[in-house]
Write a protein that holds these residues in place. Structure first.
Motif, PDB file in Angstrom:
ATOM      1  N   ARG A   1       0.805  -1.252   0.015  1.00  0.00           N
ATOM      2  CA  ARG A   1      -0.015  -0.024   0.227  1.00  0.00           C
ATOM      3  C   ARG A   1       0.858   1.255   0.084  1.00  0.00           C
ATOM      4  O   ARG A   1       2.079   1.034   0.259  1.00  0.00           O
ATOM      5  CB  ARG A   1      -1.029  -0.084   1.099  1.00  0.00           C
ATOM      6  N   VAL A   2       0.390   2.136  -0.881  1.00  0.00           N
ATOM      7  CA  VAL A   2       1.052   3.678  -0.774  1.00  0.00           C
ATOM      8  C   VAL A   2       0.225   4.678  -0.493  1.00  0.00           C
ATOM      9  O   VAL A   2      -1.083   4.747  -0.960  1.00  0.00           O
ATOM     10  CB  VAL A   2       1.843   3.595  -2.303  1.00  0.00           C
ATOM     11  N   ALA A   3       0.631   5.688   0.570  1.00  0.00           N
ATOM     12  CA  ALA A   3      -0.226   6.824   0.687  1.00  0.00           C
ATOM     13  C   ALA A   3       0.217   7.945  -0.123  1.00  0.00           C
ATOM     14  O   ALA A   3       1.446   8.233  -0.351  1.00  0.00           O
ATOM     15  CB  ALA A   3      -0.017   7.087   2.196  1.00  0.00           C
ATOM     16  N   ILE A   4      -0.729   8.539  -0.801  1.00  0.00           N
ATOM     17  CA  ILE A   4      -0.511   9.845  -1.548  1.00  0.00           C
ATOM     18  C   ILE A   4      -1.000  11.027  -1.086  1.00  0.00           C
ATOM     19  O   ILE A   4      -2.330  10.975  -0.604  1.00  0.00           O
ATOM     20  CB  ILE A   4      -0.942   9.624  -3.048  1.00  0.00           C
ATOM     21  N   LYS A   5      -0.063  12.022  -0.904  1.00  0.00           N
ATOM     22  CA  LYS A   5      -0.613  13.217  -0.217  1.00  0.00           C
ATOM     23  C   LYS A   5      -1.948  13.655  -0.728  1.00  0.00           C
ATOM     24  O   LYS A   5      -2.042  13.820  -1.821  1.00  0.00           O
ATOM     25  CB  LYS A   5       0.560  14.186  -0.229  1.00  0.00           C
ATOM     26  N   ASN A   6      -2.791  14.296   0.516  1.00  0.00           N
ATOM     27  CA  ASN A   6      -4.000  14.679  -0.237  1.00  0.00           C
ATOM     28  C   ASN A   6      -4.896  13.877  -0.952  1.00  0.00           C
ATOM     29  O   ASN A   6      -5.689  14.312  -1.720  1.00  0.00           O
ATOM     30  CB  ASN A   6      -3.827  16.071  -0.939  1.00  0.00           C
ATOM     31  N   ASP A   7      -4.793  12.736  -0.762  1.00  0.00           N
ATOM     32  CA  ASP A   7      -5.564  11.642  -1.533  1.00  0.00           C
ATOM     33  C   ASP A   7      -6.293  10.550  -0.723  1.00  0.00           C
ATOM     34  O   ASP A   7      -5.083   9.972  -0.107  1.00  0.00           O
ATOM     35  CB  ASP A   7      -5.060  11.090  -2.667  1.00  0.00           C
ATOM     36  N   ARG A   8      -7.191  10.475  -0.340  1.00  0.00           N
ATOM     37  CA  ARG A   8      -7.728   9.444   0.620  1.00  0.00           C
ATOM     38  C   ARG A   8      -7.836   7.828   0.264  1.00  0.00           C
ATOM     39  O   ARG A   8      -7.787   7.066   0.959  1.00  0.00           O
ATOM     40  CB  ARG A   8      -9.166   9.729   1.260  1.00  0.00           C
ATOM     41  N   ARG A   9      -7.830   7.656  -1.087  1.00  0.00           N
ATOM     42  CA  ARG A   9      -8.011   6.589  -1.872  1.00  0.00           C
ATOM     43  C   ARG A   9      -7.058   5.584  -1.306  1.00  0.00           C
ATOM     44  O   ARG A   9      -5.654   6.035  -1.000  1.00  0.00           O
ATOM     45  CB  ARG A   9      -8.086   6.657  -3.152  1.00  0.00           C
ATOM     46  N   THR A  10      -6.899   4.247  -1.418  1.00  0.00           N
ATOM     47  CA  THR A  10      -5.824   3.445  -1.276  1.00  0.00           C
ATOM     48  C   THR A  10      -5.270   2.951  -2.661  1.00  0.00           C
ATOM     49  O   THR A  10      -5.732   2.619  -3.482  1.00  0.00           O
ATOM     50  CB  THR A  10      -6.365   2.031  -0.620  1.00  0.00           C
ATOM     51  N   PHE A  11      -3.665   3.334  -2.504  1.00  0.00           N
ATOM     52  CA  PHE A  11      -3.036   2.952  -3.802  1.00  0.00           C
ATOM     53  C   PHE A  11      -2.067   1.910  -3.687  1.00  0.00           C
ATOM     54  O   PHE A  11      -1.748   1.559  -2.304  1.00  0.00           O
ATOM     55  CB  PHE A  11      -2.155   4.415  -4.118  1.00  0.00           C
ATOM     56  N   TYR A  12      -1.636   1.255  -4.599  1.00  0.00           N
ATOM     57  CA  TYR A  12      -0.619   0.172  -4.543  1.00  0.00           C
ATOM     58  C   TYR A  12       0.332   0.168  -5.454  1.00  0.00           C
ATOM     59  O   TYR A  12       0.382   1.052  -6.732  1.00  0.00           O
ATOM     60  CB  TYR A  12      -1.425  -1.100  -4.982  1.00  0.00           C
ATOM     61  N   LYS A  13       1.594  -0.313  -5.248  1.00  0.00           N
ATOM     62  CA  LYS A  13       2.831  -0.462  -6.093  1.00  0.00           C
ATOM     63  C   LYS A  13       3.397  -1.684  -5.741  1.00  0.00           C
ATOM     64  O   LYS A  13       3.341  -2.284  -4.994  1.00  0.00           O
ATOM     65  CB  LYS A  13       3.673   0.807  -5.869  1.00  0.00           C
ATOM     66  N   THR A  14       4.323  -2.055  -6.720  1.00  0.00           N
ATOM     67  CA  THR A  14       5.088  -3.361  -6.530  1.00  0.00           C
ATOM     68  C   THR A  14       6.300  -2.970  -5.586  1.00  0.00           C
ATOM     69  O   THR A  14       6.697  -2.087  -5.294  1.00  0.00           O
ATOM     70  CB  THR A  14       5.780  -3.813  -7.838  1.00  0.00           C
ATOM     71  N   THR A  15       6.682  -4.111  -4.963  1.00  0.00           N
ATOM     72  CA  THR A  15       7.968  -4.084  -4.045  1.00  0.00           C
ATOM     73  C   THR A  15       9.076  -4.574  -4.827  1.00  0.00           C
ATOM     74  O   THR A  15       9.054  -5.077  -5.789  1.00  0.00           O
ATOM     75  CB  THR A  15       7.530  -5.107  -2.942  1.00  0.00           C
ATOM     76  N   GLN A  16      10.237  -4.507  -3.918  1.00  0.00           N
ATOM     77  CA  GLN A  16      11.488  -5.098  -4.358  1.00  0.00           C
ATOM     78  C   GLN A  16      11.206  -6.676  -4.247  1.00  0.00           C
ATOM     79  O   GLN A  16      12.079  -7.138  -5.356  1.00  0.00           O
ATOM     80  CB  GLN A  16      12.733  -4.967  -3.209  1.00  0.00           C
ATOM     81  N   THR A  17      10.676  -7.163  -3.503  1.00  0.00           N
ATOM     82  CA  THR A  17      10.279  -8.624  -3.680  1.00  0.00           C
ATOM     83  C   THR A  17       9.734  -8.947  -5.185  1.00  0.00           C
ATOM     84  O   THR A  17      10.208 -10.121  -5.950  1.00  0.00           O
ATOM     85  CB  THR A  17       9.293  -9.312  -2.731  1.00  0.00           C
ATOM     86  N   PHE A  18       8.824  -8.326  -5.706  1.00  0.00           N
ATOM     87  CA  PHE A  18       8.347  -8.315  -7.026  1.00  0.00           C
ATOM     88  C   PHE A  18       9.541  -8.331  -8.030  1.00  0.00           C
ATOM     89  O   PHE A  18       9.361  -9.258  -8.927  1.00  0.00           O
ATOM     90  CB  PHE A  18       7.274  -7.253  -7.482  1.00  0.00           C
ATOM     91  N   LEU A  19      10.310  -7.498  -7.806  1.00  0.00           N
ATOM     92  CA  LEU A  19      11.573  -7.263  -8.707  1.00  0.00           C
ATOM     93  C   LEU A  19      12.228  -8.631  -8.757  1.00  0.00           C
ATOM     94  O   LEU A  19      12.761  -9.144  -9.943  1.00  0.00           O
ATOM     95  CB  LEU A  19      12.156  -5.898  -8.511  1.00  0.00           C
TER      96      LEU A  19
END
Length: 181
Positions: A127-145
Protein backbone atom coordinates in the motif's frame (compact mmCIF):
# COMPACT_ATOMS: atom_id res chain seq x y z
CA UNK A 1 27.78 -16.11 25.64
CA UNK A 2 27.45 -12.44 24.81
CA UNK A 3 24.91 -11.52 22.13
CA UNK A 4 26.34 -9.04 19.62
CA UNK A 5 24.38 -6.54 17.56
CA UNK A 6 25.28 -8.33 14.32
CA UNK A 7 23.79 -11.55 15.76
CA UNK A 8 20.49 -9.74 16.35
CA UNK A 9 20.59 -8.19 12.87
CA UNK A 10 21.33 -11.59 11.30
CA UNK A 11 18.46 -13.24 13.20
CA UNK A 12 16.00 -10.50 12.19
CA UNK A 13 17.04 -10.72 8.53
CA UNK A 14 16.84 -14.52 8.61
CA UNK A 15 13.33 -14.39 10.02
CA UNK A 16 12.24 -11.74 7.49
CA UNK A 17 13.38 -13.88 4.55
CA UNK A 18 12.79 -12.40 1.09
CA UNK A 19 10.83 -9.49 2.55
CA UNK A 20 13.91 -8.07 4.25
CA UNK A 21 13.91 -5.50 7.04
CA UNK A 22 13.76 -1.74 6.65
CA UNK A 23 16.76 0.12 7.98
CA UNK A 24 14.54 2.15 10.32
CA UNK A 25 13.22 -1.04 11.97
CA UNK A 26 16.72 -2.43 12.48
CA UNK A 27 17.83 0.86 14.03
CA UNK A 28 14.78 0.90 16.29
CA UNK A 29 14.83 -2.72 17.46
CA UNK A 30 18.52 -3.59 17.69
CA UNK A 31 19.07 -0.56 18.81
CA UNK A 32 21.86 0.77 16.69
CA UNK A 33 22.79 3.97 14.85
CA UNK A 34 22.84 4.21 11.07
CA UNK A 35 26.63 4.45 11.07
CA UNK A 36 26.99 1.44 13.41
CA UNK A 37 24.60 -0.56 11.23
CA UNK A 38 26.65 0.19 8.12
CA UNK A 39 29.84 -0.81 9.95
CA UNK A 40 28.32 -4.07 11.23
CA UNK A 41 27.08 -4.96 7.73
CA UNK A 42 30.41 -4.05 6.11
CA UNK A 43 32.27 -6.22 8.66
CA UNK A 44 29.81 -9.13 8.41
CA UNK A 45 31.91 -12.16 7.60
CA UNK A 46 30.21 -15.52 7.26
CA UNK A 47 31.54 -17.96 4.69
CA UNK A 48 28.23 -18.61 2.93
CA UNK A 49 26.02 -15.66 3.81
CA UNK A 50 26.03 -11.98 3.01
CA UNK A 51 23.93 -8.98 3.97
CA UNK A 52 22.75 -6.85 1.07
CA UNK A 53 20.93 -3.53 1.02
CA UNK A 54 18.45 -2.39 -1.66
CA UNK A 55 17.06 1.09 -1.15
CA UNK A 56 16.44 1.15 2.62
CA UNK A 57 15.86 -2.59 3.07
CA UNK A 58 18.43 -5.13 4.27
CA UNK A 59 18.40 -8.81 3.21
CA UNK A 60 20.29 -11.90 4.31
CA UNK A 61 21.33 -13.85 1.21
CA UNK A 62 23.36 -16.95 0.49
CA UNK A 63 26.55 -16.69 -1.53
CA UNK A 64 26.74 -18.19 -5.02
CA UNK A 65 28.72 -21.17 -3.65
CA UNK A 66 25.68 -22.57 -1.84
CA UNK A 67 23.02 -21.11 -4.10
CA UNK A 68 22.75 -24.28 -6.22
CA UNK A 69 21.88 -26.34 -3.14
CA UNK A 70 19.28 -23.83 -1.96
CA UNK A 71 17.72 -23.68 -5.44
CA UNK A 72 17.47 -27.51 -5.56
CA UNK A 73 15.68 -27.55 -2.23
CA UNK A 74 13.30 -24.79 -3.30
CA UNK A 75 12.53 -26.58 -6.56
CA UNK A 76 11.34 -29.62 -4.59
CA UNK A 77 8.86 -27.57 -2.57
CA UNK A 78 5.31 -27.41 -3.86
CA UNK A 79 4.79 -24.53 -6.23
CA UNK A 80 2.72 -21.71 -4.83
CA UNK A 81 1.42 -20.24 -8.08
CA UNK A 82 -0.63 -17.11 -8.51
CA UNK A 83 -4.12 -17.36 -9.95
CA UNK A 84 -4.87 -15.73 -13.29
CA UNK A 85 -6.86 -13.09 -11.40
CA UNK A 86 -3.90 -12.28 -9.15
CA UNK A 87 -1.56 -12.10 -12.15
CA UNK A 88 -3.99 -9.79 -13.90
CA UNK A 89 -4.16 -7.45 -10.88
CA UNK A 90 -0.38 -7.63 -10.47
CA UNK A 91 0.17 -6.60 -14.09
CA UNK A 92 -2.28 -3.69 -13.72
CA UNK A 93 -0.40 -2.50 -10.65
CA UNK A 94 3.05 -3.02 -12.21
CA UNK A 95 2.24 -1.04 -15.34
CA UNK A 96 0.19 1.73 -13.70
CA UNK A 97 1.80 2.22 -10.30
CA UNK A 98 0.95 3.77 -8.03
CA UNK A 99 -2.62 2.81 -8.85
CA UNK A 100 -5.79 3.23 -6.83
CA UNK A 101 -7.92 0.22 -5.93
CA UNK A 102 -10.91 1.78 -7.74
CA UNK A 103 -8.93 2.07 -10.97
CA UNK A 104 -8.04 -1.63 -10.76
CA UNK A 105 -11.71 -2.48 -10.26
CA UNK A 106 -12.72 -0.28 -13.22
CA UNK A 107 -10.16 -1.95 -15.49
CA UNK A 108 -11.13 -5.49 -14.45
CA UNK A 109 -14.86 -4.97 -14.05
CA UNK A 110 -14.87 -6.97 -10.79
CA UNK A 111 -13.64 -6.41 -7.24
CA UNK A 112 -9.87 -6.89 -6.92
CA UNK A 113 -9.95 -7.46 -3.15
CA UNK A 114 -9.12 -11.20 -3.18
CA UNK A 115 -6.17 -10.92 -5.58
CA UNK A 116 -4.91 -7.79 -3.79
CA UNK A 117 -4.89 -9.63 -0.45
CA UNK A 118 -3.00 -12.54 -2.04
CA UNK A 119 -0.42 -10.17 -3.54
CA UNK A 120 -0.04 -8.28 -0.24
CA UNK A 121 0.45 -11.56 1.66
CA UNK A 122 3.16 -12.62 -0.79
CA UNK A 123 4.82 -9.17 -0.45
CA UNK A 124 4.62 -8.60 -4.21
CA UNK A 125 2.74 -5.32 -3.72
CA UNK A 126 2.39 -2.77 -0.95
CA UNK A 127 0.00 0.00 0.00
CA UNK A 128 1.11 3.54 -0.73
CA UNK A 129 -0.20 6.77 0.74
CA UNK A 130 -0.46 9.71 -1.62
CA UNK A 131 -0.61 13.15 -0.08
CA UNK A 132 -4.04 14.78 -0.17
CA UNK A 133 -5.71 11.63 -1.54
CA UNK A 134 -7.74 9.37 0.72
CA UNK A 135 -7.89 6.45 -1.71
CA UNK A 136 -5.81 3.31 -1.25
CA UNK A 137 -2.98 3.02 -3.77
CA UNK A 138 -0.72 0.07 -4.56
CA UNK A 139 2.73 -0.39 -6.05
CA UNK A 140 5.08 -3.32 -6.58
CA UNK A 141 7.84 -4.18 -4.09
CA UNK A 142 11.49 -5.18 -4.23
CA UNK A 143 10.29 -8.76 -3.80
CA UNK A 144 8.28 -8.39 -7.05
CA UNK A 145 11.44 -7.28 -8.87
CA UNK A 146 13.43 -10.20 -7.47
CA UNK A 147 10.73 -12.79 -8.22
CA UNK A 148 10.43 -11.63 -11.83
CA UNK A 149 14.18 -11.11 -12.31
CA UNK A 150 14.02 -7.36 -12.84
CA UNK A 151 16.53 -4.73 -11.75
CA UNK A 152 13.99 -1.90 -11.90
CA UNK A 153 10.35 -1.51 -12.86
CA UNK A 154 11.58 0.04 -16.12
CA UNK A 155 12.77 -3.44 -17.16
CA UNK A 156 9.17 -4.62 -17.64
CA UNK A 157 8.48 -5.47 -21.28
CA UNK A 158 6.61 -2.85 -23.28
CA UNK A 159 3.17 -3.50 -24.76
CA UNK A 160 4.79 -3.78 -28.21
CA UNK A 161 7.25 -6.44 -26.97
CA UNK A 162 4.44 -8.44 -25.37
CA UNK A 163 2.34 -8.26 -28.54
CA UNK A 164 5.31 -9.36 -30.67
CA UNK A 165 5.97 -12.33 -28.33
CA UNK A 166 2.29 -13.34 -28.55
CA UNK A 167 2.40 -13.22 -32.36
CA UNK A 168 5.56 -15.36 -32.42
CA UNK A 169 4.02 -17.87 -30.00
CA UNK A 170 0.81 -18.02 -32.06
CA UNK A 171 2.84 -18.57 -35.25
CA UNK A 172 4.77 -21.50 -33.74
CA UNK A 173 1.69 -23.02 -32.14
CA UNK A 174 0.04 -23.01 -35.58
CA UNK A 175 3.07 -24.79 -37.04
CA UNK A 176 2.86 -27.44 -34.32
CA UNK A 177 -0.80 -27.92 -35.22
CA UNK A 178 0.14 -28.63 -38.87
CA UNK A 179 2.63 -31.34 -37.82
CA UNK A 180 -0.11 -33.21 -35.97
CA UNK A 181 -2.51 -33.38 -38.91
Amino acid sequence: MDLKKIDIIEAMLYLAGDIGVKESLLIKHVPITTKELEEEVNNYNKPHFMILKYDDIYYLKTTPLVEDYVVKLLEERPKNKLSNQALEVLSIIAYNQPVARGVIEDLRGVSPDGPINTLLNKSLIERVAIKNDRRTFYKTTQTFLEVFGLETINDLPSADEIEEDEHIELFFSNLKGEDNE
